[in-house]
Design a protein around this motif. Structure first.
Motif, PDB file in Angstrom:
ATOM      1  N   GLN A   1      83.836  78.853  40.120  1.00  0.00           N
ATOM      2  CA  GLN A   1      84.553  77.688  40.617  1.00  0.00           C
ATOM      3  C   GLN A   1      83.650  76.462  40.513  1.00  0.00           C
ATOM      4  O   GLN A   1      82.522  76.481  40.971  1.00  0.00           O
ATOM      5  CB  GLN A   1      84.974  77.891  42.065  1.00  0.00           C
ATOM      6  N   VAL A   2      84.164  75.408  39.899  1.00  0.00           N
ATOM      7  CA  VAL A   2      83.420  74.176  39.737  1.00  0.00           C
ATOM      8  C   VAL A   2      83.503  73.370  41.019  1.00  0.00           C
ATOM      9  O   VAL A   2      84.592  73.110  41.527  1.00  0.00           O
ATOM     10  CB  VAL A   2      83.981  73.359  38.560  1.00  0.00           C
ATOM     11  N   GLN A   3      82.356  73.000  41.539  1.00  0.00           N
ATOM     12  CA  GLN A   3      82.350  72.295  42.812  1.00  0.00           C
ATOM     13  C   GLN A   3      81.127  71.395  42.927  1.00  0.00           C
ATOM     14  O   GLN A   3      80.042  71.741  42.476  1.00  0.00           O
ATOM     15  CB  GLN A   3      82.338  73.309  43.963  1.00  0.00           C
TER      16      GLN A   3
ATOM     17  N   ALA B   1      75.678  70.927  42.500  1.00  0.00           N
ATOM     18  CA  ALA B   1      76.869  71.493  41.873  1.00  0.00           C
ATOM     19  C   ALA B   1      76.814  73.014  41.851  1.00  0.00           C
ATOM     20  O   ALA B   1      75.745  73.607  41.846  1.00  0.00           O
ATOM     21  CB  ALA B   1      77.001  70.979  40.443  1.00  0.00           C
ATOM     22  N   SER B   2      77.967  73.601  41.841  1.00  0.00           N
ATOM     23  CA  SER B   2      78.088  75.038  41.593  1.00  0.00           C
ATOM     24  C   SER B   2      79.135  75.243  40.517  1.00  0.00           C
ATOM     25  O   SER B   2      80.120  74.514  40.450  1.00  0.00           O
ATOM     26  CB  SER B   2      78.471  75.789  42.869  1.00  0.00           C
TER      27      SER B   2
END
Length: 128
Positions: A1-3, A24-25
């Motif tokens: 998941q882009v976060q 960011a992840s």
């Protein structure tokens, strides 16, 4: 998941300083142009600053006139983190601050309105 995740907000007296962080992840932050934005209650979202991705040959950073000379944007490639050092804070700097991707490599000319994907924000309150 882009976060994207912002941290470092808080309550500070006028004239004080804070350093916000953006991590960011799900993707590598280093390669993207990252903008800091803020939104105060009842006001439009405002672009505060922008920094190019590490693959850009241009080291220019950008600031809104309202924060020039007081805020400094930077990034730590090893930590894959973007920072916003805020100094000489004023009550009018009170807002929720967000970081967001604004471009694939470099800050576009319209960076201050080119929010692509951002985090949940961190509250900054400047008050006596």
């Amino acid at each position: 998941q882009v976060q994207l995740v912002e941290s470092g907000g808080g309550l500070v007296h006028p004239g004080g300083s804070l350093r916000l962080s953006c991590a960011a992840s799900g993707f590598t932050l280093d390669y993207y142009a990252i903008g800091w934005f803020r939104q105060a209650p009842g006001k439009e979202r405002e672009g505060v600053s922008c920094i190019n991705g590490i693959m850009s040959s241009d080291n220019t950073v950008y600031y809104a006139d309202s924060v020039k000379g007081r805020f400094t944007i930077s990034r730590d490639e090893a930590k894959d983190t973007v920072y916003l050092q805020m100094s000489s804070l004023k009550p009018e700097d009170t807002a929720v601050y967000y970081c967001a991707t604004v471009g694939r490599r470099a800050c576009p000319a319209n960076w201050s309105t080119n929010w692509i994907s951002g985090g949940q924000g961190t509250q900054v309150t400047v008050s006596l």
